[in-house]
Enzyme design. Structure first.
Site, PDB file in Angstrom:
ATOM      1  N   ARG A   1       0.840  -1.201   0.000  1.00  0.00           N
ATOM      2  CA  ARG A   1       0.000   0.000   0.000  1.00  0.00           C
ATOM      3  C   ARG A   1       0.875   1.251   0.000  1.00  0.00           C
ATOM      4  O   ARG A   1       2.080   1.181   0.222  1.00  0.00           O
ATOM      5  CB  ARG A   1      -0.925   0.016   1.224  1.00  0.00           C
ATOM      6  CG  ARG A   1      -0.209  -0.287   2.535  1.00  0.00           C
ATOM      7  CD  ARG A   1      -1.063  -0.011   3.767  1.00  0.00           C
ATOM      8  NE  ARG A   1      -2.322  -0.717   3.808  1.00  0.00           N
ATOM      9  CZ  ARG A   1      -2.502  -1.946   4.295  1.00  0.00           C
ATOM     10  NH1 ARG A   1      -1.462  -2.623   4.759  1.00  0.00           N
ATOM     11  NH2 ARG A   1      -3.686  -2.504   4.309  1.00  0.00           N
TER      12      ARG A   1
ATOM     13  N   PRO B   1      10.339  12.095   2.392  1.00  0.00           N
ATOM     14  CA  PRO B   1       9.094  12.698   1.919  1.00  0.00           C
ATOM     15  C   PRO B   1       8.496  13.636   2.962  1.00  0.00           C
ATOM     16  O   PRO B   1       8.635  13.436   4.177  1.00  0.00           O
ATOM     17  CB  PRO B   1       8.169  11.500   1.696  1.00  0.00           C
ATOM     18  CG  PRO B   1       9.033  10.282   1.835  1.00  0.00           C
ATOM     19  CD  PRO B   1      10.174  10.676   2.693  1.00  0.00           C
TER      20      PRO B   1
ATOM     21  N   ASP C   1       7.675  -9.456   8.129  1.00  0.00           N
ATOM     22  CA  ASP C   1       7.626  -8.609   9.331  1.00  0.00           C
ATOM     23  C   ASP C   1       9.037  -8.076   9.536  1.00  0.00           C
ATOM     24  O   ASP C   1       9.922  -8.787  10.007  1.00  0.00           O
ATOM     25  CB  ASP C   1       7.167  -9.409  10.539  1.00  0.00           C
ATOM     26  CG  ASP C   1       7.098  -8.569  11.810  1.00  0.00           C
ATOM     27  OD1 ASP C   1       7.476  -7.374  11.768  1.00  0.00           O
ATOM     28  OD2 ASP C   1       6.671  -9.101  12.856  1.00  0.00           O
ATOM     29  N   VAL C   2       9.259  -6.819   9.163  1.00  0.00           N
ATOM     30  CA  VAL C   2      10.614  -6.276   9.191  1.00  0.00           C
ATOM     31  C   VAL C   2      11.197  -6.224  10.600  1.00  0.00           C
ATOM     32  O   VAL C   2      12.424  -6.182  10.766  1.00  0.00           O
ATOM     33  CB  VAL C   2      10.665  -4.869   8.557  1.00  0.00           C
ATOM     34  CG1 VAL C   2      10.323  -4.927   7.084  1.00  0.00           C
ATOM     35  CG2 VAL C   2       9.750  -3.879   9.297  1.00  0.00           C
TER      36      VAL C   2
ATOM     37  N   ILE D   1       3.181   4.473  -0.315  1.00  0.00           N
ATOM     38  CA  ILE D   1       4.441   4.751  -1.005  1.00  0.00           C
ATOM     39  C   ILE D   1       5.099   3.465  -1.487  1.00  0.00           C
ATOM     40  O   ILE D   1       5.682   3.420  -2.573  1.00  0.00           O
ATOM     41  CB  ILE D   1       5.394   5.537  -0.078  1.00  0.00           C
ATOM     42  CG1 ILE D   1       4.852   6.948   0.156  1.00  0.00           C
ATOM     43  CG2 ILE D   1       6.805   5.613  -0.673  1.00  0.00           C
ATOM     44  CD1 ILE D   1       5.635   7.738   1.194  1.00  0.00           C
TER      45      ILE D   1
ATOM     46  N   ASP E   1       5.348  -7.587   2.941  1.00  0.00           N
ATOM     47  CA  ASP E   1       4.440  -6.819   3.780  1.00  0.00           C
ATOM     48  C   ASP E   1       3.900  -7.721   4.881  1.00  0.00           C
ATOM     49  O   ASP E   1       3.730  -8.926   4.676  1.00  0.00           O
ATOM     50  CB  ASP E   1       3.277  -6.271   2.943  1.00  0.00           C
ATOM     51  CG  ASP E   1       2.625  -5.049   3.575  1.00  0.00           C
ATOM     52  OD1 ASP E   1       2.842  -3.928   3.083  1.00  0.00           O
ATOM     53  OD2 ASP E   1       1.915  -5.221   4.588  1.00  0.00           O
TER      54      ASP E   1
ATOM     55  N   TYR F   1       7.606   9.392  16.172  1.00  0.00           N
ATOM     56  CA  TYR F   1       7.845   9.218  14.740  1.00  0.00           C
ATOM     57  C   TYR F   1       9.090   9.985  14.295  1.00  0.00           C
ATOM     58  O   TYR F   1       9.939   9.443  13.581  1.00  0.00           O
ATOM     59  CB  TYR F   1       6.616   9.686  13.960  1.00  0.00           C
ATOM     60  CG  TYR F   1       6.716   9.446  12.467  1.00  0.00           C
ATOM     61  CD1 TYR F   1       6.625   8.161  11.949  1.00  0.00           C
ATOM     62  CD2 TYR F   1       6.886  10.510  11.590  1.00  0.00           C
ATOM     63  CE1 TYR F   1       6.705   7.939  10.585  1.00  0.00           C
ATOM     64  CE2 TYR F   1       6.967  10.294  10.220  1.00  0.00           C
ATOM     65  CZ  TYR F   1       6.879   9.009   9.721  1.00  0.00           C
ATOM     66  OH  TYR F   1       6.968   8.788   8.371  1.00  0.00           O
TER      67      TYR F   1
END
Length: 273
Positions: free
Chosen positions: A18, A182, A60-61, A20, A39, A152
């Site tokens: 989904r 971004p 799962d990073v 970017i 993902d 964040y």
């Protein structure tokens, strides 16, 4: 730093189902790369893979074992990975003193540890294979902090520093690391917020195009949109009163604190990831 031609390259995009990540997978495919996405939402990733004609698998990073298993599957199906885009991330916002400790930890695990897990797993294979390129999708929040996004911003500051240090360490071994930052992007990450006229959201396709440009030109960093590059780079040099006045002027003083109810679906999803 030299750029690379993408045609025929095996390229991975994390968080590619989904936003970017999806736009980046499309852009890399259009540039001729052989694309794989990972993902945590395996069903959505699989549907995306069918739609685009690419490879997808659960990833799962935050889990190194999951990253290694994903990489092995991609290499078995497509060959050696020479481009790795760390895009997966979550964005908890709101008053930091009210944020749930488990969600804070999850944000750090995905946004920071996840980037490290992916970059290091890919880099080990790239070094053994003669080189490669890693692009970390950070955020302009990694240069310009704002109220309501302390966690964040902190995670994205970490991504910027990690990428710069990793590039310095691995450059002589054929692996180069770049960072894309971004600004507000029209994805579910900004659901419930009301950006001001100076922070008008950009489409995810603009970020994806920048990722491709960074790879082709060998750029070290790129802010999207580019008009924010100089100001964001100088932000840390501004005295506090100046920074505060600028935040008010561009609407960054309240936008991540005054959050609407239409963000609840996203918050539930990242809390339950």
């Amino acid at each position: 730093m030299r750029g690379i031609e993408l045609a025929g390259r095996v390229a991975v995009v994390t968080g590619g189902a989904r936003g970017i990540g999806l736009a980046t997978a499309r852009a890399l495919q259009a540039a001729g790369a052989r694309v794989a996405i990972g993902d945590v939402d395996a069903d959505r990733a699989a549907a995306t893979a069918v739609d685009l004609g690419i490879v997808a698998a659960h990833l799962d990073v935050a889990d190194p074992a999951s990253v290694d298993a994903f990489l092995e599957e991609v290499q078995a199906r497509l060959g050696p990975v020479t481009v790795w885009v760390n895009n997966a991330g979550i964005m908890p916002i709101g008053p930091v003193l009210d944020q749930d400790a488990a969600l804070i930890r999850r944000a750090v695990d995905v946004n920071v540890v996840g980037v490290m897990n992916g970059a290091l797993a890919a880099a080990r294979r790239m070094v053994a294979g003669g080189g490669g390129r890693i692009v970390n999708v950070a955020s302009i929040a990694g240069r310009m902090p704002a109220p309501g996004m302390a966690v964040y911003s902190g995670s994205k500051f970490a991504v910027v520093g990690f990428g710069e240090a990793l590039d310095a360490e691995l450059a002589d071994r054929g692996v180069r690391v770049s960072t894309v930052l971004p600004s507000f992007t029209s994805t579910e990450l900004i659901a419930g917020t009301t950006p001001g006229p100076f922070t008008r959201p950009i489409p995810p396709e603009q970020v994806a195009a920048t990722v491709v440009t960074v790879l082709r030109r060998g750029r070290r960093q790129a802010v999207v949109p580019g008009r924010l590059s100089a100001g964001s780079a100088l932000w840390q040099l501004f005295p506090r009163p100046v920074a505060r006045a600028l935040r008010r002027g561009v609407g960054l003083d309240r936008v991540f604190l005054d959050v609407g109810a239409d963000r609840q679906a996203y918050d539930r999803r990242i809390a339950g990831s």
